[in-house]
Design an enzyme around this catalytic site. Structure first.
Site, short mmCIF file in Angstrom:
data_model
loop_
_atom_site.label_atom_id
_atom_site.label_comp_id
_atom_site.label_asym_id
_atom_site.label_seq_id
_atom_site.Cartn_x
_atom_site.Cartn_y
_atom_site.Cartn_z
N CYS A 56 30.13 -46.78 99.28
CA CYS A 56 31.41 -46.27 98.79
C CYS A 56 31.48 -46.36 97.27
O CYS A 56 31.48 -47.46 96.71
CB CYS A 56 32.53 -47.06 99.48
SG CYS A 56 34.09 -47.16 98.61
N CYS B 160 34.37 -48.24 95.67
CA CYS B 160 34.22 -49.68 95.91
C CYS B 160 33.35 -50.31 94.83
O CYS B 160 33.61 -51.41 94.35
CB CYS B 160 33.59 -49.96 97.27
SG CYS B 160 34.58 -49.37 98.66
#
Ligand SMILES: [Zn+2]
Length: 158
Positions: free
Chosen positions: A77, A80
């Site tokens: 991600c 993230c």
């Protein structure tokens, strides 16, 4: 950089002076603790803690005497990865006031399911054993700190 691991009762950290492993009990995370061997005052947890199991997650958020900011993330991600260094800053600046914990939802998919995490990154604030607030999306450290302060103030005024 100190690394912290979890067990059933607390956060285990190495003494910066002598290397002795010391356990900081979950219910005393805000207290000053001295090394069992050399009596040096141990620094507060100042780095994000990687959660390695649902049992340790429950022990931490259920027993912690400090608010816990949980970052639900996964290695693939992009946002993230952007928020990761921001959480490092938050953990360092707020050492002794809150704990930053990271849950890899690929490895701990049972936790992601239990809390209904639909998108990542999601950050949730736990205080007194309960989730009090959550938010999704990457944001800078200052915004995360403001979000946590607001969430914990609301939790204690309830
Ligand atoms: Zn020591």
């Amino acid at each position: 950089m100190n690394t912290a691991t979890l067990d059933d009762q607390g956060v285990v950290v190495a003494c910066p002076e002598c290397g002795q492993q010391n356990r900081l009990m979950y219910n005393r995370l805000g207290d000053t603790v001295r090394c069992a061997k050399c009596k040096t005052t141990l620094p507060s947890v100042a780095t994000p803690i990687d959660i390695d199991s649902a049992a340790h997650f429950d022990a931490l958020v259920g027993g912690a005497s400090l608010p816990v900011v949980v970052d639900y993330w996964a290695p693939w991600c992009g946002p993230c990865r952007m928020v990761a260094p921001e959480l490092v800053k938050v953990a360092a600046r707020q050492a002794g006031k809150l704990i930053v914990a990271k849950v890899n939802t690929d490895e701990l998919s049972d936790l992601g399911r239990r809390f209904g995490i639909m998108s990542i990154p999601t950050m949730a604030v736990f205080a007194g054993g309960h989730e009090v607030e959550r938010t999704s999306g990457a944001r800078p450290a200052g915004d995360i700190e403001a979000f946590v302060a607001q969430a914990t103030t609301r939790a204690t005024s309830r």
